[in-house]
Motif scaffolding. Sequence first.
Motif, PDB file in Angstrom:
ATOM      1  N   UNK A  67       0.824  -1.217   0.000  1.00  0.00           N
ATOM      2  CA  UNK A  67       0.000   0.000   0.000  1.00  0.00           C
ATOM      3  C   UNK A  67       0.850   1.255   0.000  1.00  0.00           C
ATOM      4  N   UNK A  68       1.910   1.261   0.784  1.00  0.00           N
ATOM      5  CA  UNK A  68       2.736   2.453   0.899  1.00  0.00           C
ATOM      6  C   UNK A  68       3.476   2.761  -0.402  1.00  0.00           C
ATOM      7  N   UNK A  69       3.958   1.747  -1.099  1.00  0.00           N
ATOM      8  CA  UNK A  69       4.788   1.977  -2.279  1.00  0.00           C
ATOM      9  C   UNK A  69       4.000   2.010  -3.578  1.00  0.00           C
ATOM     10  N   UNK A  70       2.698   1.767  -3.496  1.00  0.00           N
ATOM     11  CA  UNK A  70       1.901   1.741  -4.721  1.00  0.00           C
ATOM     12  C   UNK A  70       2.016   3.070  -5.463  1.00  0.00           C
ATOM     13  N   UNK A  71       2.292   2.988  -6.760  1.00  0.00           N
ATOM     14  CA  UNK A  71       2.325   4.162  -7.608  1.00  0.00           C
ATOM     15  C   UNK A  71       3.502   5.092  -7.379  1.00  0.00           C
ATOM     16  N   UNK A  72       4.530   4.610  -6.704  1.00  0.00           N
ATOM     17  CA  UNK A  72       5.661   5.482  -6.390  1.00  0.00           C
ATOM     18  C   UNK A  72       6.949   4.945  -7.020  1.00  0.00           C
ATOM     19  N   UNK A  73       7.904   5.841  -7.181  1.00  0.00           N
ATOM     20  CA  UNK A  73       9.213   5.481  -7.704  1.00  0.00           C
ATOM     21  C   UNK A  73      10.272   5.871  -6.692  1.00  0.00           C
ATOM     22  N   UNK A  74      11.431   5.258  -6.777  1.00  0.00           N
ATOM     23  CA  UNK A  74      12.489   5.535  -5.814  1.00  0.00           C
ATOM     24  C   UNK A  74      13.026   6.944  -6.002  1.00  0.00           C
ATOM     25  N   UNK A 111      17.257  13.341 -10.600  1.00  0.00           N
ATOM     26  CA  UNK A 111      17.099  11.895 -10.715  1.00  0.00           C
ATOM     27  C   UNK A 111      16.838  11.463 -12.140  1.00  0.00           C
ATOM     28  N   UNK A 112      17.342  10.289 -12.453  1.00  0.00           N
ATOM     29  CA  UNK A 112      17.104   9.670 -13.749  1.00  0.00           C
ATOM     30  C   UNK A 112      16.587   8.253 -13.515  1.00  0.00           C
ATOM     31  N   UNK A 113      15.410   8.196 -12.892  1.00  0.00           N
ATOM     32  CA  UNK A 113      14.832   6.909 -12.556  1.00  0.00           C
ATOM     33  C   UNK A 113      13.710   6.556 -13.515  1.00  0.00           C
ATOM     34  N   UNK A 114      13.640   5.308 -13.852  1.00  0.00           N
ATOM     35  CA  UNK A 114      12.619   4.811 -14.765  1.00  0.00           C
ATOM     36  C   UNK A 114      11.414   4.358 -13.960  1.00  0.00           C
ATOM     37  N   UNK A 115      10.238   4.837 -14.320  1.00  0.00           N
ATOM     38  CA  UNK A 115       9.035   4.550 -13.554  1.00  0.00           C
ATOM     39  C   UNK A 115       8.617   3.086 -13.677  1.00  0.00           C
ATOM     40  N   UNK A 116       8.293   2.523 -12.550  1.00  0.00           N
ATOM     41  CA  UNK A 116       7.681   1.197 -12.486  1.00  0.00           C
ATOM     42  C   UNK A 116       6.493   1.292 -11.546  1.00  0.00           C
ATOM     43  N   UNK A 117       5.417   0.604 -11.848  1.00  0.00           N
ATOM     44  CA  UNK A 117       4.275   0.602 -10.947  1.00  0.00           C
ATOM     45  C   UNK A 117       4.675  -0.075  -9.652  1.00  0.00           C
ATOM     46  N   UNK A 118       4.557   0.628  -8.560  1.00  0.00           N
ATOM     47  CA  UNK A 118       4.950   0.091  -7.259  1.00  0.00           C
ATOM     48  C   UNK A 118       6.295   0.582  -6.845  1.00  0.00           C
ATOM     49  N   UNK A 119       7.229   0.700  -7.760  1.00  0.00           N
ATOM     50  CA  UNK A 119       8.544   1.248  -7.454  1.00  0.00           C
ATOM     51  C   UNK A 119       9.252   1.478  -8.771  1.00  0.00           C
ATOM     52  N   UNK A 120      10.386   2.105  -8.683  1.00  0.00           N
ATOM     53  CA  UNK A 120      11.169   2.307  -9.896  1.00  0.00           C
ATOM     54  C   UNK A 120      12.579   1.842  -9.662  1.00  0.00           C
ATOM     55  N   UNK A 121      13.198   1.323 -10.699  1.00  0.00           N
ATOM     56  CA  UNK A 121      14.574   0.861 -10.575  1.00  0.00           C
ATOM     57  C   UNK A 121      15.495   1.756 -11.381  1.00  0.00           C
ATOM     58  N   UNK A 122      16.674   1.935 -10.873  1.00  0.00           N
ATOM     59  CA  UNK A 122      17.666   2.744 -11.561  1.00  0.00           C
ATOM     60  C   UNK A 122      18.016   2.084 -12.888  1.00  0.00           C
ATOM     61  N   UNK A 123      17.925   2.852 -13.963  1.00  0.00           N
ATOM     62  CA  UNK A 123      18.221   2.296 -15.284  1.00  0.00           C
ATOM     63  C   UNK A 123      19.674   1.857 -15.360  1.00  0.00           C
ATOM     64  N   UNK A 124      19.901   0.684 -15.906  1.00  0.00           N
ATOM     65  CA  UNK A 124      21.250   0.151 -16.045  1.00  0.00           C
ATOM     66  C   UNK A 124      21.654   0.315 -17.505  1.00  0.00           C
TER      67      UNK A 124
END
Length: 637
Positions: free
Chosen positions: A519-526, A618-631
């Motif tokens: 619930x807390x991380x839904x729709x958010x990115x790092x 930031x240069x983070x790629x959006x993911x539903x629930x969280x985002x991961x740093x692009x490699x």
Amino acid sequence: MGVAIVPSGYLGRGTVQGFLRPVHPMWAITEVCLALAKLLVYQSWQGENRFFYRSGSRAAMRVTEIRDTFGEMPGMLRAEQYRCVCIAGWRVTEFRWLTAALLLVTLSMAMAGCSSSAAEVRVMIKDDSENHVHPPDRSFSLQLKIEEAPPSSVRFHWRDFRGRPLTKPEPLASNKLTAITSPVGHAGYLGLVLEPTSAGLALPNRNPGEKREYGFALLPLRPDIQRPVDKDSGFGVVHADLEDPYLSGWVKTMTWKTTSPEWWGFEMERRRERSLVELPIVVGAEWASADTQPVSSQQLKRLSSRVRKYFEAHPVTGYWELGIEENLRRRYETPYYWSNLEAKTRAVREAANEVNPDIKLVYQVAELRPRHVEAFLESATARHFDILSLHPYAWPDFPDPEQWLDDYLKEVDELMAGQGRVMPVWFTEVGVPHHGNAPGAFFGYPKKGAEVMGKSRYEAASYLVKLYVLAFHHGVEKVFWYNYKDRAPGREYAENHFGLYDYWGYPKPVYLAYINLIRQLHGKKTGDSRQLPDNVRVYEFTGEGRRLAVVWTHPAVNREVQVSSLFPGHAPGDLIEAVDPMGGPVTVKGASIPISGEPVFIQARLKQQDKDHITRSHEYEYKSGFSSLSRSGGYQQ
């Protein structure tokens, strides 16, 4: 101290029907088929099973279930605690000499059990909610019945996930239903604690005098967020209950051995109807190889043919794991492991390309073994895989994730960069056992005598939150928690105690921590991660017009942290909520928030200055629930 053995099948010509069980004040033989019988003795000591039986020429035996009243694993009965005699029918003309001995042994063992065994009570809990989940805004009622116990010899109280009492102990009546009501004003988790008042009284699956806790979840009757099927979710559970409405994201419940290709599509769609995505595994059968010699071309053809049928049965199942933890058991040392792996993976890849070229293959490396990661990356087969799966179990001590996870993932990153094979990283298994045995008792691997430092029920909840937050912030794309439910009732064996639910279907605090984290991380990115003075760690996530900080101290100390330190430019009035791992409220004292080694979720409104800061920094790629740093150079979904 007793045993209930419920076999099914055959012992010689007689069907096993009766069972012996210690019932206060003496053992009762519920049924003896014939006067003449055979003797069946189960014994186990030092974690090793021993089985003795006297068989006739036509004797055949099939025992499918063994359970003792303390809930030991099937077939695992400790000799110093248990003895059982099971009598089954036999031909009248056989074993006349054995009849008298059997009866004498039975009676003597029964009398010995009466004189030396602690009285064991029976507990029945009637709960209208099958999974013990209740609404958080009102009390709920249970009916309890305590049998085979003296009056008022068992009492109960409620406590929170930290083990703090919420009510005073009250006695329970014996041999009749007693209605009890939960306390109100609490969020997430309630523990119902039963406690014998006599040191000689034992609750089920507990030692004499030991308490037992039954967990209950406080959640909305339906999830407050209805999600479509989301393959980008970062959350997953191994051996999940598909009917749990609070789960979302990914599950691991099937291998290709679970069902045939004809039913495969049905099973995959059944999960998707529940907003879940399956990560299946190819294991055994055509995949398995001894690796002492090259895999045959015939086996490769069978492998390709079979896996293609599964791909065709449900082409949108886009991710498959090949093999299970093959870096263990010295597989890497066999002469043909890597060449066979490359040949098998190439066969699977070619079959996938013919059906759906977007199918991704996942390779597992178990435990914290960077050398094994390096060996995989150096191999020719690595180029056939799309995702590196890690199973970072921190055996045997399970220190807090802050002490090892960042360093391990950095080493994995360096190995991938050094080999020029930068791949997405998933944790398709990870977890921590809670110490399921009595305080001070052995916990680990009984056969090996290897002890494991399991966590308390409370500690396991914080461990889960920290591991997910750290993994997501490092760029791990998906984390599958092992396991949904404890797999067996045996208390000594560490592998039995990784569940979000216990073996009997009662939720542990770690289950509520998992649901609250979703619930807390839904729709958010790092976002940012930083360390403030006094060992305060801050991990940010942003999205849905909110700024979330997950905060704790390491090493664990109690601190008061200013809101302006957590969210520069923000005042206490900008806060939306501050909650603990269960979702319970954390008190904001003026302009400061109490922080400890337990993670706290603090949400504030996202201001324009925050948006500008995020855009610039930031240069983070959006993911539903969280985002991961692009490699750079890595696989992109």
